[in-house]
Scaffold this active site. Structure first.
Site, PDB file in Angstrom:
ATOM      1  N   GLU A  37       0.863  -1.182   0.000  1.00 52.13           N
ATOM      2  CA  GLU A  37       0.000   0.000   0.000  1.00 52.13           C
ATOM      3  C   GLU A  37       0.901   1.234   0.000  1.00 52.13           C
ATOM      4  O   GLU A  37       1.821   1.319   0.812  1.00 52.13           O
ATOM      5  CB  GLU A  37      -0.880   0.023   1.253  1.00 52.13           C
ATOM      6  CG  GLU A  37      -1.827  -1.146   1.392  1.00 52.13           C
ATOM      7  CD  GLU A  37      -2.559  -1.091   2.727  1.00 52.13           C
ATOM      8  OE1 GLU A  37      -3.424  -0.220   2.885  1.00 52.13           O
ATOM      9  OE2 GLU A  37      -2.238  -1.911   3.602  1.00 52.13           O
ATOM     10  N   ARG A 262       4.406 -13.570   9.522  1.00 52.39           N
ATOM     11  CA  ARG A 262       5.142 -12.335   9.303  1.00 52.39           C
ATOM     12  C   ARG A 262       6.343 -12.276  10.244  1.00 52.39           C
ATOM     13  O   ARG A 262       6.437 -13.017  11.225  1.00 52.39           O
ATOM     14  CB  ARG A 262       4.236 -11.128   9.552  1.00 52.39           C
ATOM     15  CG  ARG A 262       3.741 -11.011  10.973  1.00 52.39           C
ATOM     16  CD  ARG A 262       2.796  -9.844  11.139  1.00 52.39           C
ATOM     17  NE  ARG A 262       2.279  -9.765  12.493  1.00 52.39           N
ATOM     18  CZ  ARG A 262       1.387  -8.856  12.894  1.00 52.39           C
ATOM     19  NH1 ARG A 262       0.931  -7.971  12.038  1.00 52.39           N
ATOM     20  NH2 ARG A 262       0.961  -8.846  14.137  1.00 52.39           N
ATOM     21  N   LYS A 272       2.822  -0.345  11.754  1.00 48.81           N
ATOM     22  CA  LYS A 272       2.828   0.949  11.081  1.00 48.81           C
ATOM     23  C   LYS A 272       2.309   2.051  12.000  1.00 48.81           C
ATOM     24  O   LYS A 272       2.839   3.166  12.019  1.00 48.81           O
ATOM     25  CB  LYS A 272       1.994   0.872   9.805  1.00 48.81           C
ATOM     26  CG  LYS A 272       2.069   2.111   8.932  1.00 48.81           C
ATOM     27  CD  LYS A 272       1.267   1.941   7.648  1.00 48.81           C
ATOM     28  CE  LYS A 272       1.864   0.885   6.766  1.00 48.81           C
ATOM     29  NZ  LYS A 272       1.147   0.766   5.466  1.00 48.81           N
TER      30      LYS A 272
END
Length: 566
Positions: A37, A262, A272
């Site tokens: 993104e 992850r 984030k």
């Protein structure tokens, strides 16, 4: 594309791909994708995904598409698009002509949404976000159907067209899939496909005011591009049923979604939201602060991309999440830099040495090895004179038993130079601190060996005071003082390491570094690996410590455990 996996390690995704190739699934093709993104900077966790997607595709003779998931214009910027591309290239991968954007497919996604409406599989809903959450149910209780769920197809088509035309304000209506409000998997409880956002898009401008949700765009974009294996992190495992449902209802090419754990890295955060807090609250100096786990930060700190690729290979690919010790990443960095980083001498905390029996005004050029690991790197000349700087910690007036460096009456070796003996000291009369050493040298020991066979137990690095260059050195350490700050009780920011950055100036480096270019790597002998900061200029050199020569942090932690042990 270059194959970065000379000896690839086995993992479950590789096994699946091998079996798919054996059986001819997907026509013997392997096509992966990396879909970031454009709303932030990439970090070390993204590097694992980049290496996995590009690496597997290369290993199997396939392709990896680079696709920006630009479906949320309120958070996306061209700056992020450019920085993400730069990061992927820096990491060592290229996408040739396969750069795509989800926005490339907005028209097709809209047409497919219309197809689902016509099939009675989607409807326009006027529930507010709060009402939608209330209707959704819980993990143990089914949801309730929206009162708008059974609108006539014609009405849904009309409303959806008017949504696109901009007749309704933000949040007034959504397009939802019509699946099952009692489904055990909450993601299948009539999920939102489109929402209204009157925000200009960085690529499409004001052409659209309805934007697809990720779950709607994800599989269909994969299908358009002919992706075979859609590799995601484990948080998308529960979304796979929805990924499959959309593709099955549309009857289009159906990639296989695969999930892996992850990366969680110790002594940092990869969320984030938390990284944004660190930047916005001024707790770090921007996204490329060398203490940040962003690829921009790691690059500025001096982490070589090859070391990051090696790290991603070594941590492997699995289903279970675990916390990877930062020491492993640092080990990969040391291993890589040790092979090719030139060695130089630098003194960070200087103590002046005057060699009383060395002729005043005389300067000798001594030969120094550039890299003992690489004979082809050759040698360089370093100046030697009557006055030198050595590290302050290399001298003790009253040394303990196992201290073998310089002290009154003791002889040591100077790297590439001579034996040096301390015969006196000069102290600051106000503080009593030693500010200068008086020494003698043995001219017969040039090169570091004594003709009479006598030995010394320590070798010190040094620089010639008259020739050394003053520089700024930034000593970076781990950003957090605990291994898993996000898992601790309370605000994660209270665990910030107060000693994560120490700036010292002036430090002194040998004159061969006068023209060191930004981004250049060096090993400061006996100190660690350092990189020239991008802000450095010829007259204002700045060196960032990339990593110490040894894992001093781990040793400190181990010693503290021993002290605390009953």
């Amino acid at each position: 594309m270059e194959n970065h996996h000379a000896t690839p390690l086995p993992n479950f995704i590789r096994y699946i791909m091998e079996e798919d190739l054996r059986t001819g699934k997907f026509g013997g093709r392997v096509v992966t994708r990396f879909p970031p993104e454009p709303n932030g900077y990439l970090h070390i966790g993204h590097a694992k995904s980049i290496c996995l997607n590009f690496g597997l595709a290369a290993d199997f003779g396939g392709y990896c598409n680079f696709r920006f998931d630009d479906t949320n214009p309120s958070k996306e910027e061209v700056e992020y698009v450019e920085s993400i591309q730069a990061d992927v290239r820096w990491l060592g991968f290229d996408w040739d002509d396969r750069l795509y954007y989800a926005s490339d497919y907005f028209e097709q996604l809209y047409d497919w949404a219309v197809q689902l409406i016509k099939a009675g599989k989607a409807f326009v809903c006027a529930l507010s976000p709060e009402e939608m959450r209330e209707f959704r149910g819980t993990l143990t209780a089914p949801g309730k159907e929206s009162p708008y769920r059974n609108r006539p197809v014609s009405e849904n088509l009309d409303l959806f067209a008017r949504m696109r035309a901009g007749e309704f304000p933000d949040g007034a209506l959504t397009l939802r899939a019509k699946i099952d409000m009692a489904a055990p998997n909450i993601n299948l409880r009539d999920p939102v496909m489109y929402r209204i956002k009157h925000d200009p898009h960085h690529r499409t401008g004001d052409s659209w005011c309805i934007y697809p949700m990720y779950d709607w765009a994800h599989g269909q974009c994969d299908s358009i591009e002919g992706i075979t294996h859609s590799i995601c992190t484990m948080e998308y495992e529960d979304h796979r049923a929805l990924y499959d449902w959309y593709l099955e209802q549309l009857g289009i090419h159906h990639p296989q979604q695969l999930e892996f754990a992850r990366l969680n890295l110790s002594h940092t955060v990869l969320s984030k939201r938390r990284l944004i807090q660190l930047v916005q609250e001024g707790l770090v100096n921007g996204w490329d602060d060398p203490r940040m786990p962003t690829l921009a930060g790691l690059r500025r700190r001096g982490y070589p991309p090859a070391a990051i690729r090696t790290f991603c290979e070594r941590i492997g690919v699995g289903k279970r999440e675990n916390l990877v010790d930062l020491a492993l990443l640092e080990y990969c960095v040391r291993e890589e830099l040790n092979r090719w980083a030139p060695r130089v001498m630098a003194v960070l905390h200087p103590l002046k040495v005057v060699i009383e029996n060395y002729p005043e005004g005389q300067v000798e050029e001594l030969e120094a090895i550039n890299n003992p690991e690489d004979p082809a790197a050759g040698t360089r000349k370093v100046p030697f004179s009557r006055e030198l700087y050595i590290e302050r910690e290399d001298f003790l007036e009253e040394p303990p038993k196992k201290f073998f460096r310089l002290s009154p009456g003791r002889e040591v070796r100077l790297r590439y130079a001579f034996f040096l003996k301390c015969i006196g000291m000069v102290k600051d009369p106000a503080t009593g601190e030693v500010v200068e050493l008086r020494c003698t040298y043995d001219p017969e020991t040039r090169g570091g060996d004594a003709p009479d066979g006598r030995r010394v137990k320590a070798t010190l690095h040094w620089v010639s005071a008259a020739h050394a260059l003053p520089v700024e050195v930034r000593l970076y350490d781990r950003l957090f003082s605990v291994p898993h700050p996000a898992a601790e009780e309370g605000d994660f920011k209270q665990f910030l390491n107060p000693n994560s950055l120490e700036t010292i100036r002036p430090c002194w480096v040998e004159p061969t570094l006068a023209n060191a270019a930004p981004g250049s790597h060096y090993q400061f002998e006996r100190q660690g690996y350092f990189c020239v900061d991008p802000d450095a200029t010829e007259g204002n050199l700045i060196f960032n410590r990339t990593v110490t020569l040894r894992d001093a942090w781990a040793k400190l932690q181990e010693s503290e455990k021993k002290v605390k042990a009953p």
